[in-house]
Design a protein around this motif. Sequence first.
Motif, PDB file in Angstrom:
ATOM      1  N   ASN A 450       0.847  -1.361   0.131  1.00 29.24           N
ATOM      2  CA  ASN A 450      -0.079   0.118   0.098  1.00 29.24           C
ATOM      3  C   ASN A 450       0.832   1.235   0.045  1.00 29.24           C
ATOM      4  O   ASN A 450       0.575   2.262   0.653  1.00 29.24           O
ATOM      5  CB  ASN A 450      -0.904   0.012   1.122  1.00 29.24           C
ATOM      6  N   PHE A 451       1.886   1.126  -0.743  1.00 29.13           N
ATOM      7  CA  PHE A 451       2.875   2.212  -0.705  1.00 29.13           C
ATOM      8  C   PHE A 451       3.052   3.073  -2.081  1.00 29.13           C
ATOM      9  O   PHE A 451       3.169   2.399  -3.225  1.00 29.13           O
ATOM     10  CB  PHE A 451       4.434   1.593  -0.591  1.00 29.13           C
ATOM     11  N   VAL A 452       2.859   4.296  -2.083  1.00 31.81           N
ATOM     12  CA  VAL A 452       2.962   5.309  -3.324  1.00 31.81           C
ATOM     13  C   VAL A 452       4.306   5.626  -3.534  1.00 31.81           C
ATOM     14  O   VAL A 452       4.986   6.434  -2.746  1.00 31.81           O
ATOM     15  CB  VAL A 452       1.908   6.248  -3.380  1.00 31.81           C
ATOM     16  N   ALA A 453       5.204   5.042  -4.208  1.00 25.98           N
ATOM     17  CA  ALA A 453       6.448   5.517  -4.476  1.00 25.98           C
ATOM     18  C   ALA A 453       6.843   6.652  -5.361  1.00 25.98           C
ATOM     19  O   ALA A 453       7.056   7.843  -4.923  1.00 25.98           O
ATOM     20  CB  ALA A 453       7.514   4.525  -5.184  1.00 25.98           C
ATOM     21  N   VAL A 454       5.995   6.721  -6.290  1.00 29.63           N
ATOM     22  CA  VAL A 454       5.978   7.843  -7.433  1.00 29.63           C
ATOM     23  C   VAL A 454       4.541   8.226  -7.721  1.00 29.63           C
ATOM     24  O   VAL A 454       3.779   7.118  -8.044  1.00 29.63           O
ATOM     25  CB  VAL A 454       6.816   7.551  -8.575  1.00 29.63           C
ATOM     26  N   MET A 455       4.196   9.671  -7.740  1.00 26.09           N
ATOM     27  CA  MET A 455       2.744   9.763  -8.088  1.00 26.09           C
ATOM     28  C   MET A 455       2.333   9.476  -9.242  1.00 26.09           C
ATOM     29  O   MET A 455       3.007   9.324 -10.229  1.00 26.09           O
ATOM     30  CB  MET A 455       2.529  11.348  -7.778  1.00 26.09           C
ATOM     31  N   GLN A 456       1.134   9.016  -9.027  1.00 29.52           N
ATOM     32  CA  GLN A 456       0.706   8.393 -10.473  1.00 29.52           C
ATOM     33  C   GLN A 456       0.282   9.165 -11.650  1.00 29.52           C
ATOM     34  O   GLN A 456       0.234   8.861 -12.792  1.00 29.52           O
ATOM     35  CB  GLN A 456      -0.722   7.707  -9.968  1.00 29.52           C
ATOM     36  N   TYR A 457       0.345  10.528 -11.539  1.00 32.78           N
ATOM     37  CA  TYR A 457       0.209  11.509 -12.390  1.00 32.78           C
ATOM     38  C   TYR A 457       1.540  11.928 -12.842  1.00 32.78           C
ATOM     39  O   TYR A 457       1.624  13.261 -13.740  1.00 32.78           O
ATOM     40  CB  TYR A 457      -0.719  12.413 -12.259  1.00 32.78           C
ATOM     41  N   ASP A 458       2.678  11.355 -12.621  1.00 28.68           N
ATOM     42  CA  ASP A 458       4.017  11.853 -13.252  1.00 28.68           C
ATOM     43  C   ASP A 458       4.304  10.989 -14.606  1.00 28.68           C
ATOM     44  O   ASP A 458       3.363  10.001 -14.767  1.00 28.68           O
ATOM     45  CB  ASP A 458       5.211  11.365 -12.433  1.00 28.68           C
ATOM     46  N   LYS A 459       4.894  11.365 -15.547  1.00 29.74           N
ATOM     47  CA  LYS A 459       5.220  10.710 -16.671  1.00 29.74           C
ATOM     48  C   LYS A 459       6.104   9.604 -16.487  1.00 29.74           C
ATOM     49  O   LYS A 459       6.952   9.607 -15.944  1.00 29.74           O
ATOM     50  CB  LYS A 459       5.871  11.889 -17.724  1.00 29.74           C
ATOM     51  N   ASP A 460       5.650   8.413 -17.099  1.00 25.30           N
ATOM     52  CA  ASP A 460       6.283   7.230 -17.348  1.00 25.30           C
ATOM     53  C   ASP A 460       7.138   7.205 -18.520  1.00 25.30           C
ATOM     54  O   ASP A 460       6.736   7.439 -19.758  1.00 25.30           O
ATOM     55  CB  ASP A 460       5.316   6.041 -17.468  1.00 25.30           C
ATOM     56  N   PRO A 461       8.658   7.551 -18.213  1.00 26.47           N
ATOM     57  CA  PRO A 461       9.523   7.680 -19.385  1.00 26.47           C
ATOM     58  C   PRO A 461       9.417   6.831 -20.326  1.00 26.47           C
ATOM     59  O   PRO A 461       9.897   6.833 -21.445  1.00 26.47           O
ATOM     60  CB  PRO A 461      10.875   7.889 -18.604  1.00 26.47           C
ATOM     61  N   THR A 462       8.962   5.280 -20.211  1.00 25.72           N
ATOM     62  CA  THR A 462       9.003   4.350 -21.121  1.00 25.72           C
ATOM     63  C   THR A 462       7.748   4.352 -21.984  1.00 25.72           C
ATOM     64  O   THR A 462       7.936   3.662 -23.158  1.00 25.72           O
ATOM     65  CB  THR A 462       8.992   2.786 -20.299  1.00 25.72           C
ATOM     66  N   THR A 463       6.843   5.242 -21.708  1.00 21.24           N
ATOM     67  CA  THR A 463       5.461   5.253 -22.567  1.00 21.24           C
ATOM     68  C   THR A 463       5.397   6.588 -23.011  1.00 21.24           C
ATOM     69  O   THR A 463       4.627   7.007 -24.269  1.00 21.24           O
ATOM     70  CB  THR A 463       4.447   4.929 -21.968  1.00 21.24           C
ATOM     71  N   GLY A 464       5.890   7.795 -22.105  1.00 22.78           N
ATOM     72  CA  GLY A 464       5.537   9.053 -22.593  1.00 22.78           C
ATOM     73  C   GLY A 464       4.356   9.726 -22.187  1.00 22.78           C
ATOM     74  O   GLY A 464       3.869  10.762 -22.383  1.00 22.78           O
ATOM     75  N   TYR A 465       3.236   8.792 -21.460  1.00 19.98           N
ATOM     76  CA  TYR A 465       2.298   9.155 -20.885  1.00 19.98           C
ATOM     77  C   TYR A 465       2.163   9.083 -19.347  1.00 19.98           C
ATOM     78  O   TYR A 465       3.214   8.401 -18.690  1.00 19.98           O
ATOM     79  CB  TYR A 465       1.114   8.314 -21.267  1.00 19.98           C
ATOM     80  N   LYS A 466       1.387   9.510 -18.552  1.00 26.59           N
ATOM     81  CA  LYS A 466       1.284   9.405 -17.154  1.00 26.59           C
ATOM     82  C   LYS A 466       1.144   7.974 -16.907  1.00 26.59           C
ATOM     83  O   LYS A 466       0.399   7.122 -17.395  1.00 26.59           O
ATOM     84  CB  LYS A 466       0.249  10.218 -16.469  1.00 26.59           C
ATOM     85  N   TYR A 467       1.439   7.497 -15.577  1.00 25.78           N
ATOM     86  CA  TYR A 467       1.526   6.334 -15.058  1.00 25.78           C
ATOM     87  C   TYR A 467      -0.167   6.074 -14.721  1.00 25.78           C
ATOM     88  O   TYR A 467      -0.722   4.931 -15.019  1.00 25.78           O
ATOM     89  CB  TYR A 467       1.893   6.177 -13.583  1.00 25.78           C
ATOM     90  N   GLY A 468      -0.839   6.931 -14.298  1.00 27.55           N
ATOM     91  CA  GLY A 468      -2.536   7.059 -14.013  1.00 27.55           C
ATOM     92  C   GLY A 468      -2.907   6.623 -15.468  1.00 27.55           C
ATOM     93  O   GLY A 468      -3.324   7.508 -16.145  1.00 27.55           O
ATOM     94  N   TYR A 469      -3.415   5.304 -15.352  1.00 22.65           N
ATOM     95  CA  TYR A 469      -4.188   5.043 -16.654  1.00 22.65           C
ATOM     96  C   TYR A 469      -5.398   5.744 -16.956  1.00 22.65           C
ATOM     97  O   TYR A 469      -5.877   5.548 -18.142  1.00 22.65           O
ATOM     98  CB  TYR A 469      -4.314   3.271 -16.815  1.00 22.65           C
TER      99      TYR A 469
END
Length: 596
Positions: A450-469
């Motif tokens: 239940n641990f949030v390391a990186v905020m979900q609305y940061d950009k995923d560098p592998t996709t170019g889109y935010k982590y938050g789907y």
Amino acid sequence: MDKNSTLFKSVVSGIKKVAVVATVALASVALFACSSSSADNSSKKAEKDDGKLMTVTVYDDLANYQGLAKGWFAQYVQDKFNIKLKMVAPNVAGGGNTLFDTRTAAGNLGDLIITGTGHVNKLVKANLLTDMTPYLDGMKYIKKYDGATKAISDLADKKGTWGIASSVSSGSPTEASEGLEATTVPYIRWDLYKKIGYPTLNNTDDLLNALKEMQTEARKEEGKKDIYAISLFKDWDGASMQNAGQNLAFYGWEPTNYALAKGNGSKYESLIANNSQYVQGLEFLNKAQQMGLVDPESTTQNWDTMYAKYQAGKVLFSYWSFLGQGAYNTSANMAAGKGFELAPLKGMKVFSNGNMPDGNTTFIGIGSKAKNKARLVKFINWLYSPEGVQVQQAQSTGYSAGIKGLTWKMDGDQPVLTDFGKKALLEGGSVKMPAKYGSGTWKDGISTLNFVAVMQYDKDPTTGYKYGYVTWPSVLKINETKLSKDWSEHMGGATSTMDYLKKNNELLVAAGVSYTAPEDPATVATTRGSVQTQIVSSSWKMVMAKNDTEFKSLLTSMQKTVKGLGYDDVYKVDLKNSKAKNAARQKVIEQYKDEK
């Protein structure tokens, strides 16, 4: 959200759907002299990893599961790191600080430690944390978020890398950290609100009257009397009754224990003042209770029991997006026009935490007695990697999308959910996992950390889109349902809760800053415990009071009792800390401007 978010007094969750968030300061605890010497770990050479399968004890203030982790995430971690996670969770075990005291007194809090940053200094002094410095070669993600490791080192007041803060972000501290949905606002069953004619909600009394009509309508439709507008639980109670404190966020306030403050630092007040935002929250729930809107099992049930009621459509109001929407807004329900959406309550100025470049007030570190520390450092590094963020933070209602190839994939240059992913993330998560990922369903196998390391609305560098789907174009298209279209039509064309709040100037963003209050003086720490017990107990009695006279009598009695216990001394400390936090916010705003 993490449990230590400023909007949560003892938080986020048996959370099958976690959100943000955001910080309950853990009560100060006197650590016993666990070791006669505090050896400088940084002088030690990195110990070699034996490569063997090992069981890792995780002390986790955020966890809602106790024991050996099971399901797909546990299997994923075992396959990748050859470790089994054994959870020690105060939320489940009970005892709160007692469990922390007992384990620290024994000299071993855990192999992995997830707790509030307020404990860092004591844990380092007691030689209960490992300096990770000797193990950092090649750990690019821990190094990437050096501000979050420096924040912990500063608190330790000793050279070394003692852990890394949670919820790090690369966004501006003056921009809201939420994506499409606000963390804490009044969410209601919109389909029932529609059936009663979309009444105007000028204030919380109007909201309660609407909920009364909605409850009557729901019971009529379902033929059941066990449907209630509001259902509560005690799991997250800390300095005060956590549920009652949520109304603060509707109007831009946040608690620092017993000092309440506007997110911009413009106003301060005592939690127990006659007309404080907290007392108004108690009044709101008491009025609801007198109207027959509060689930009578609220005083005895836990989060899991309550959550199941939301899933079954037996609760009509939710303080949080991850609760009402997370539990009930399945694809099938939304397609039928059913689900939770923001209520158009007038006069809101919703509190929102800004992005925190240096992380939040929860951190993860390694216990000094842990074996194979190099492997545990690699595991922490992975939690902050794109793969780790996607897999470990895979939840619902907008967090990360899970396992690439199973729940999501790239379609050209865009990320999309697979058919399995839609069932797992958009349809309640009851889908059974493939055998290679272990047994059980998706929702039952979600990370127990239940641990949030990186905020979900940061950009995923592998996709170019935010982590938050939920922000992905492909998912936004899927989520255009009968429910969302009707809500949008009656909310000025808004496309999301945050869009509505921004367009209507109903958002107050408190600059994102990681602030950890200094340790209480010993006398204040002792007094705080007595005051907390009294306030929590009295608050529940006030919510369940039979009439206004009894409510006011209980309030007066509570005020008199806690003042006699030394409340004013505790409040003085909390007020000082609250003002210091807002000063830190102004500082981070100026720093961000200078960097730009």
